[in-house]
Design a protein around this motif. Structure first.
Motif, PDB file in Angstrom:
ATOM      1  N   ALA A 270       0.926 -10.477   7.041  1.00  0.00           N
ATOM      2  CA  ALA A 270      -0.505 -10.501   7.363  1.00  0.00           C
ATOM      3  C   ALA A 270      -1.179 -11.691   6.698  1.00  0.00           C
ATOM      4  O   ALA A 270      -0.918 -12.005   5.535  1.00  0.00           O
ATOM      5  N   MET A 271      -2.043 -12.334   7.463  1.00  0.00           N
ATOM      6  CA  MET A 271      -2.843 -13.445   6.940  1.00  0.00           C
ATOM      7  C   MET A 271      -4.292 -13.208   7.361  1.00  0.00           C
ATOM      8  O   MET A 271      -4.563 -12.813   8.493  1.00  0.00           O
ATOM      9  N   LEU A 272      -5.222 -13.420   6.426  1.00  0.00           N
ATOM     10  CA  LEU A 272      -6.633 -13.171   6.687  1.00  0.00           C
ATOM     11  C   LEU A 272      -7.372 -14.495   6.806  1.00  0.00           C
ATOM     12  O   LEU A 272      -7.309 -15.346   5.923  1.00  0.00           O
ATOM     13  N   GLY A 273      -8.091 -14.634   7.900  1.00  0.00           N
ATOM     14  CA  GLY A 273      -8.918 -15.827   8.114  1.00  0.00           C
ATOM     15  C   GLY A 273     -10.372 -15.529   7.772  1.00  0.00           C
ATOM     16  O   GLY A 273     -10.933 -14.535   8.239  1.00  0.00           O
ATOM     17  N   VAL A 274     -10.989 -16.352   6.947  1.00  0.00           N
ATOM     18  CA  VAL A 274     -12.393 -16.185   6.556  1.00  0.00           C
ATOM     19  C   VAL A 274     -13.124 -17.510   6.754  1.00  0.00           C
ATOM     20  O   VAL A 274     -12.517 -18.584   6.755  1.00  0.00           O
ATOM     21  N   GLY A 275     -14.438 -17.404   6.895  1.00  0.00           N
ATOM     22  CA  GLY A 275     -15.233 -18.605   7.129  1.00  0.00           C
ATOM     23  C   GLY A 275     -15.586 -19.359   5.866  1.00  0.00           C
ATOM     24  O   GLY A 275     -15.738 -20.575   5.882  1.00  0.00           O
ATOM     25  N   ASP A 276     -15.739 -18.638   4.735  1.00  0.00           N
ATOM     26  CA  ASP A 276     -16.159 -19.259   3.479  1.00  0.00           C
ATOM     27  C   ASP A 276     -14.987 -19.315   2.512  1.00  0.00           C
ATOM     28  O   ASP A 276     -14.366 -18.290   2.219  1.00  0.00           O
ATOM     29  N   ALA A 277     -14.691 -20.501   2.013  1.00  0.00           N
ATOM     30  CA  ALA A 277     -13.559 -20.664   1.094  1.00  0.00           C
ATOM     31  C   ALA A 277     -13.800 -19.957  -0.240  1.00  0.00           C
ATOM     32  O   ALA A 277     -12.861 -19.496  -0.890  1.00  0.00           O
ATOM     33  N   LYS A 278     -15.086 -19.837  -0.640  1.00  0.00           N
ATOM     34  CA  LYS A 278     -15.407 -19.198  -1.912  1.00  0.00           C
ATOM     35  C   LYS A 278     -15.049 -17.713  -1.888  1.00  0.00           C
ATOM     36  O   LYS A 278     -14.384 -17.199  -2.792  1.00  0.00           O
TER      37      LYS A 278
END
Length: 478
Positions: A92-100
């Protein structure tokens, strides 16, 4: 094989999407950009895995505040732990918009995080078609949720702005500098204007504000007499100077002036005098405000220089974050970059040059004392920014240290160690806090004593007025 999930934060709640054919999508970024605008094609690429609606507006505000600060909220952690497949053959890999927030999730849950690239394009499509992807959510409801949360978030940021107090200092010092320029410009205009009629007054009265007051008082110099001598002494605070003004008016070489011109000069002088009086009031306001917000910095370097440092840094918190080397040349950025460009000598001081310490130091020691003073200013600003109760104890001690360092440069007398001075400051601050607590306790005891005395008098009065054997209303209620 990698299974990509994308986290989307909306005003209505958290949504987790599964991205189909990750590896093919990753290779074909232009095709993803084309599919974003088409809801049919986008549905074939992305599907909703889970949705967690916020229970209330307050819960939404708490979550959005946590996300903006890069903190994993308990709701988000529970949502991901429940719906994200941790084990299994597929990674599983999670994609998010904010690197923080991605870094915080990686540290908290140990997930593989992906930001940018394809994830950014997929989130753009989710943001565009969110109301269509989540069942039961209309475009109008989503818009209302965004509007309400946006207003709540903005109000909370304005209400809990940590820099709200020093904003007043920044505005005050900017207005003070502007008033200085305006008063000087207007005073020069009064001098030129009234100088045609009484040119000798310019050399006798050098202060701008006093000159404008004298212009109002004298008016037409031909009407000046011995009767005005006392009132002139009150303005110039010098009997000899007042007498010289009277003598100069009798033998002045100035031209005559019409009544209408004199009225205009007097009106303009009145404006300048009122501006000068307002400047003094503003300076008092700045002094009181600095005593509340940054008492240690004000005690160390003065109200005006301390306020200029805060204004130049943007806030007291920003100034506290600066190293001493930056505070030393704060305000001399142009000279610094010019020196770096031409490979010349860099500046030794910026705004702190206006402090009295650097002016009192010898030429060879100005750089050394400016470096030492910047170090103490950094300590004072950090104490002011992060202390709960503002006191000027540390500022006074730091000022004594700078004085000792100045005398060390001149006489060679060794100053006290920093550790000993800080111990004295801490002990003095504890004494002040204990004294305040004692005052509060004494005040509280006085109030309680006054209340108990009043109650006793009332009870005595009740006993005297009630006949023998009767029962009071309070006894009946009890």
């Amino acid at each position: 094989m990698v299974l990509l999930h994308v986290l989307f934060e909306h005003a209505a709640g958290y949504a987790l999407f599964v991205v189909k054919e990750v590896e093919e999508i990753g290779m074909l970024l232009p095709q993803v950009e084309d599919c974003v605008l088409n809801i049919g094609k986008f549905n074939g690429m992305v599907s909703l895995a889970a949705f967690f609606p916020f229970k209330s507006a307050q819960a939404a505000l708490d979550n959005i505040n946590a996300i903006s600060e890069g903190v994993v909220h308990a709701d988000l952690k529970l949502f991901l732990e429940t719906n994200l497949p941790i084990g299994g053959k597929k990674k599983a890999m999670l994609g998010v918009g904010d690197a923080k927030i991605g870094g915080a999730l990686q540290e908290e849950l140990g997930l593989a995080i992906q930001t940018g690239g394809v994830v950014a394009e997929i989130l753009r499509g989710v943001r565009l078609h969110f109301h269509s992807l989540v069942k039961g959510l209309t475009a109008q409801a989503a818009s209302k949720a965004q509007l309400g949360l946006g207003h709540s978030y903005s109000r909370a940021k304005v209400k809990f702005n940590v820099n709200r107090s020093d904003n007043m200092i920044i505005q005050s010092i900017a207005l003070l500098d502007q008033l200085d320029k305006d008063i000087n410009t207007f005073s020069m205009r009064v001098r030129e204007w009234y100088g045609y009629h009484f040119p000798e007054l310019i050399k006798i009265v050098t202060d701008n504000s006093t000159y404008c007051k004298m212009t109002q008082l004298i008016g037409n110099r031909k009407e000046l007499s011995e009767e005005s001598l006392e009132s002139m002494e009150e303005v110039v605070m010098d009997s000899a100077k007042a007498q010289s003004i009277l003598e100069a008016s009798r033998s002045s070489m100035g031209m005559d002036i019409s009544p209408i011109d004199l009225i205009n000069i007097e009106r303009f002088s009145n404006r300048v005098v009122s501006l000068a009086a307002y400047r003094l009031e503003l300076q008092e306001y700045l002094h009181s405000k600095m005593g509340q917000v940054a008492p240690n910095l004000a005690a160390l370097i003065g109200d005006v220089v301390g306020a200029r440092l805060i204004s130049h840094a943007g806030s007291l918190t920003n100034l506290a974050k600066y190293p001493a080397s930056t505070v030393q040349i704060l305000g001399a950025e142009k000279a610094l970059f010019r020196a770096l460009k031409t490979r010349g000598n860099t500046p030794k001081y910026g705004l702190i040059f206006h402090s009295t310490f650097i002016g009192r130091a010898a030429a060879k020691n100005k750089g050394r004392i400016s470096r030492y003073l910047a170090n103490k200013c950094t300590i004072a600003s950090r104490i002011d920014a992060f202390s709960d109760v503002p006191t000027c104890v540390f500022g006074d001690k730091l000022r004594d240290q700078v004085e000792e360092r100045l005398s060390f440069y001149e006489t060679g007398e060794a100053p006290r160690k920093n550790l000993d001075v800080m111990k004295e400051a801490v002990a003095a601050e504890i004494k002040i806090k204990l004294a305040k607590k004692e005052k509060k306790r004494m005040r509280r005891e006085k109030k309680l004593a006054a209340l108990s005395t009043g109650d006793g008098e009332e009870e005595a009065g009740d006993d005297l007025t009630l006949p023998h054997g009767s029962v009071s209303v309070y006894d009946m209620l009890n």
